[in-house]
Every structure is written in structure tokens, then in C-alpha cells.
Design an enzyme around this catalytic site. Sequence first.
Site, PDB file in Angstrom:
ATOM      1  N   SER B 124     -12.966   4.354  -6.879  1.00 40.74           N
ATOM      2  CA  SER B 124     -12.344   5.479  -6.184  1.00 40.74           C
ATOM      3  C   SER B 124     -13.203   5.982  -5.025  1.00 40.74           C
ATOM      4  O   SER B 124     -12.729   6.743  -4.194  1.00 40.74           O
ATOM      5  CB  SER B 124     -12.085   6.622  -7.169  1.00 40.74           C
ATOM      6  OG  SER B 124     -10.975   6.303  -7.969  1.00 40.74           O
ATOM      7  N   GLU B 357      -4.778   1.165  -5.900  1.00 39.94           N
ATOM      8  CA  GLU B 357      -4.503   1.666  -4.550  1.00 39.94           C
ATOM      9  C   GLU B 357      -4.661   3.185  -4.457  1.00 39.94           C
ATOM     10  O   GLU B 357      -3.872   3.878  -3.825  1.00 39.94           O
ATOM     11  CB  GLU B 357      -3.110   1.227  -4.074  1.00 39.94           C
ATOM     12  CG  GLU B 357      -3.042  -0.293  -3.985  1.00 39.94           C
ATOM     13  CD  GLU B 357      -2.030  -0.797  -2.981  1.00 39.94           C
ATOM     14  OE1 GLU B 357      -1.724  -0.069  -2.021  1.00 39.94           O
ATOM     15  OE2 GLU B 357      -1.562  -1.922  -3.170  1.00 39.94           O
ATOM     16  N   GLY B 358      -5.683   3.674  -5.096  1.00 37.03           N
ATOM     17  CA  GLY B 358      -5.966   5.114  -5.076  1.00 37.03           C
ATOM     18  C   GLY B 358      -5.387   5.763  -6.318  1.00 37.03           C
ATOM     19  O   GLY B 358      -4.183   5.982  -6.410  1.00 37.03           O
TER      20      GLY B 358
END
Lengths: 358, 380
Positions: B124, B357-358
Amino acid sequence: MISFELTQEQKLAQSMVQELASSQLRPAARSADDREAMPSSILDEIWATGIIQSQSDADGYSPTLNALLLEELAVADASFAIAAAAPIGFLGAIAAQGSSAQKKNLLPIFAGDKYRCAGVAIMEPDFAFDVSAIRSTAIKKRDGYLLSGMKGLIPLAGSCSHFLVVARCGDTLDAFIVERNARGVSVGEKKPNIGLRALEMATVSFKDVELPASARLGESAGCDVQRIIDSARTALSAIMTGTARAVMEFVMPYTKERVVHGDALAKKQTIAFRLADMRIETDAMRWMTWKAASILEQGGDATRQAQLAYTYCTENAMWIADEGVQMLGGHGYLRDNPVEMWYRDTRTVSVLEGAVGV
Amino acid sequence: MIDFQLTSTDENVLSSAHEQAIIGRRYARYYDKHEDELEPAEFPEAKDLPNPVTLAEEGLSGSSGSRILHSLVMLEIYWGGISLHRSKWGLGNTVLKTVATPEQFEKWKNHTIAIAITEPGAGSDPASIRTTATFDRETGEWILNGEKIFISQAQSGDAAMVLSRFIAPDGSRGMTTFLVEKGTPGFTVGPQLKKLGIRSHDTCNLLFENCRIPEFNHIKGDFKSTMSVFNDSRPMVGAMALGVARAALDFTREKLGERGIEIGYRGGMRSRSAIVDRFIRLEAIYEAALLTVLRSKWLEQQDVPPKVEASIAKAAGGKAARRITQGCIDLLGPEALSEDHPLDRCFRDGRIFDIYEGAGEIQRLIIARSILGYTGRDLR
């Protein structure tokens, strides 16, 4: 074609109501709640927007626009928003489902320059009430109906000139236009509730009210009561979206200013993430409301969408109002701040059915 | 004008996508069980069928727009679980398209380029990556060392766009991107990772050991331009999540119906069973998240680059897939656990979207910073 585009006209109306909401309505909200009374000056301001009367005009009928404007009104105050949405619900039902005689007789009464109220009477003062279990009855007589039952939580009941009463008639539900002055109609004293205290809600009893056949909405064709309920759920969703936005917009600057353990409260992830969730949910609530409203506007079957919007909004609006109080801590519990009022108002709006419309 | 109706063009494309998703679904269990096997670039059944993604991207007249339609096509594909047409586009291609020189773009435009950012100690927080490239003055090459993990299209792709630190000949440091082709000495692709779900999804780790890269492969994306590829992909991931969520809802509705439990929307909550009430609440979560995806895609079409809206769509879709796939198993009970039915796969597959993807938390950081007017330093 999927589009979130507001028309120029919608944008103008929205900014006009926004301006009214922040300059006139929000400042009046707290004292109206304290005094448990609706200021007539507020009703006149709302009336002057034309949002209510536009129901009477075939070209003006727009649930989508109403949903937009009810959200803006509710950002200022949910009671005030419902003071608009209640006659909208009544007039909208007459305009959409009334017979031509009913439209001709009723709509002009609401075209004057002073606020007028009329109520959609669906809820009943009974624990575990549900719209699918309405107890009020209309018995078919030779030349009309005999209406009996109790209806609760009618906004501004004391000032309503008419009620649209949903009652069981044989196996189906029907709606009846009842004049306030008809024999057997009695409007109770206003009864304070948890929230929406400015709305002067009251119970109305209908005791063996004799109605002519022409009182049945749609007359011989009858009406689709579900459509009235769908419209109400959509309006309530718009109002809940507005109140949720009010809470969010209030707690953001507060948590940025409030310093705890040496830093702004909003800089702590537990608070920041909940603020982010408030934004996610208010967005989602608004799009759900718009979708239901646009289906209604196009004359489609909005039952599923209105149910989903209403269910989603009731859950998330309550969560947001609750978090709003929490984020202010002890100050949130004081009546000096508006979040406790929004907490009460949200609990109230989110159990209503009927009463309003888009 | 506010409108949520699909056009007939939308419906045609989506019904074709749905028919293909029904075929794809037949293979979903096989590739779930055979995670080391890559599915074919094109399934035999797809030979005469148009790729619905291509149809959507063409921006057909009379559609709701290419971005909106593309996201709805992805939703259908994920409803089935397997795409009949393997995507030739990787997020590395997006970096190539946005920052490469025309010569670089020309050379690799037909490659499938994976994006390689995440590392064992940097998920992250991609700013803490340690992969480093140093410049060899003698040969004029870059020497890359490091490890990248959880890389999509690692095996099926032709190359990787690697986000790396660099130490330039003049001693300056920073972050940049290199395109590393398959077969470059010192570049190894690991085995398929053993995952909870999305087992058909090609995911491996990459290792770079003194991997020599010509200067021409230096694409010169920086940290910001590399991370910005996710602006487009975030709402798309929301749509994919909702494909899995809808598969779970559809199956649950069908099976409840077979047991005589119909989902009615007319009455209020006090007139319905707990099962119907719960189903409606899950369905509402689906609808809510879908509208946030459409909102974000619609903004893209207005040439208003969505910021918070992209993150809202990703966060809403990711959460919806978790709650819906978990909740549907509650509604159908123990029989729903069996691999004879699709819910076990939905449950496992559906868990990824709030992570990759986050993660949902990163989306909330982005949203919170934006609405509060905070920088990355103010709110971390």
C-alpha cells in the site's frame, strides 16, 4: 442513455433552492424544532420557489427535479423539506392518477400565492405497522364509500385542507380524497415525536366518513397505490440524502479544527476513514434516489428501485447521523449543536412511509 | 438529462457479453482447479464471436459511451469468471502510452506489458520500494536489482513495466520506470502464486538479478505518472467486483425462488421475512456501488477526470463484493458451501477487489485527503 447530466433548468432551480436553504431555512431550523411549530414565513418561502405548485402543471411534473430540490431543502432541515414534499405527494398523486374532474376541481385550489397543505395518509398509529397491512377500510356503498380508520404522522395535519387516505377496499388498496371538513374527520392535537418536531404531525381519525364515489382517486378507474408509495419512498430517500449531507458537511470542518492529542481529529485515520465513508454513502444514496426518480418520471415501474433506494438510505442515513453525534463527542450531545437534531430527525424520517412524494 | 436506462446499443453489446460470460462460466471451475494453467488467448467458442471489450471501446454510436459500456462489459465478464478473449492490454501499456517517446511506443505497442510496482515490503506504500537501477557508464546500460510481487499478466505478458529507484551517473536519485522484456538475462518470472481465489488470474513474482537494460528501455515514467494508471482502472475494478457480486445475487435469488421464497419489493420491512429483507439489503448495496461506478465512468466521458469518484467506485465495489458474497452464503445455508455450486468461488474471488489496485483503506485515504483538503503528509 446513462447520464448524470443536469439540465440548465435543473441547475438553476437547484442553486436557487440552495441559496434559500442556507440563507433562510437553516438559520430557522433550530428554533422551529424547539418551539415545535412550523414558522409560516418558512412555508411562504418554500411556496415561493414554485416547487409545490409545479405538480399541477403537466409540463412541470418532474420527480427528478423534485428529488434534487428536496435534497437541498433537507440539507437545511428535514422538517422544512417534508413541508414541501407532503403537498407534492398529494398533488403529484392527483396529477398523475386523478380523473380529469378530480384534477379540475383540486389542482386550481393549490395554485394560489399562499402555502397550502394536503397530506398523503398512509401510516397508521399501530405498532409494527407496514404498508402492506393497512387496516383502514373503505366499504363500498350504493353511491359511494364508508371510510373508517386512523392515520398517524400526518405532517401539518392541522393545516391540511385535504387528505389522500389509503384504505383497504375489499381485497385491494385504494386511495380516497377526503376533505378536512367532512363529517367524521377529526384531526388530533399535534403530537411531538423524536424528531421532525417542527412538522406539527398529528393523528387523524376517520369515523364512518361518507364519501361520494367521486372521492376515489381515479374514480371508476381506481389508482395504483403502489405508485404513491414508490413516490414517497423516493422522496424520503432524497430527504435522507440531504440530512446525511448536512451532517457530513458539518463534521468535516469541526473535526479539522478540533485538536485531540496534539493533532486535528480529522487527521486520525479512524475519523478520516469514517468521513470518507460518509462521502461514499451520500453519493450512493443520491444516485439511488435519482434512479428511482427518473424511472417515475418516465412512467416506468419504479417499485424495485424505490425500495432499494429507500432501504439503502434508511440504513446509511442513520449510520451517518449517528457518526455525526459521535464525532462531536459531548458537544454532539448538546442542543447547542445541530447534530443531535439531525440524529433525531434521521431516526424519524427513516421509519416513515407515505406522507410525501416526488 | 438524468437517465439510467440502457440504450438498445448498450443492450446488444451487453447481451453478447452475457452470452459469452455464460460460456466462460463453464470453464471457471476448471481454471479454479488448475491454477498453473493459463487459459487460451482465445477459446474455441469465441472464434466467431466479437470481443465485447473491443465493441465497447469502439464507442459505438447510440451507446451510453465507451467508458460506461466498457465497465458494464467487464461486469458481465466477471459475472462468468473467465473471459473468452484474453486481454492484450496491461497497465504497463498505459504507462507506455502516456510517457514513452514515439520510438519507444512504436516498438512495444503490440506487446502485453504487465505493471510491476509491489514488493515484499512495499504494498500500500509504493513509495518505499527498494528495487534499484544503477547506470553502467562502460556499456551505457542500467543494472536492475530487486523483487516485485503479486504481478498480474506476469506469465502471459511479453514484458514488465518496472517501477524502480535509480542512481544516475551524476549521483542523482529518484524513481523511474523501465520496460524489461521477457528473456532478458537476470529477469526471472516465478511460479503462479497460490491464492484464495481468482486462481485463473495469472499472478507471479518477478526477480531482477543484475538485470542489464538498454537505455532505450528507460521509459521515464515517474512515481506520479505510474500511479496515475490506477485512476482509470479503479472504477473498472469496482465493476469487476460487482460482476462477482451479481453472480452471487443471481444464484441466490434463483435458489430461493426454487424454495418458494420470492423477493418482493412492494411491502415494507415489517412485512417480509428476515431472508427477503437481507437479500434486499444486499441487492441495494449492489445497486448503490454500481451507480458509483457509472458516475465515475460518466465523469470520464465528460472529460472531467474523476478523482474521489474513482476511489469511491473502487471502495464501494470492493466492499459490496465482500458483503454480498459472504451474505449470500448465509441466505442459502450450508448447501451453498459446496463446490457443486458457484458461491464458493464467488466468495473466494470476491475477496480480492478490496485488496488489489489500492486496498479499500488506500481509497479512503485518497477520498479523505481530497474532501478535507489534506496533503499526503497531513493525513497518512
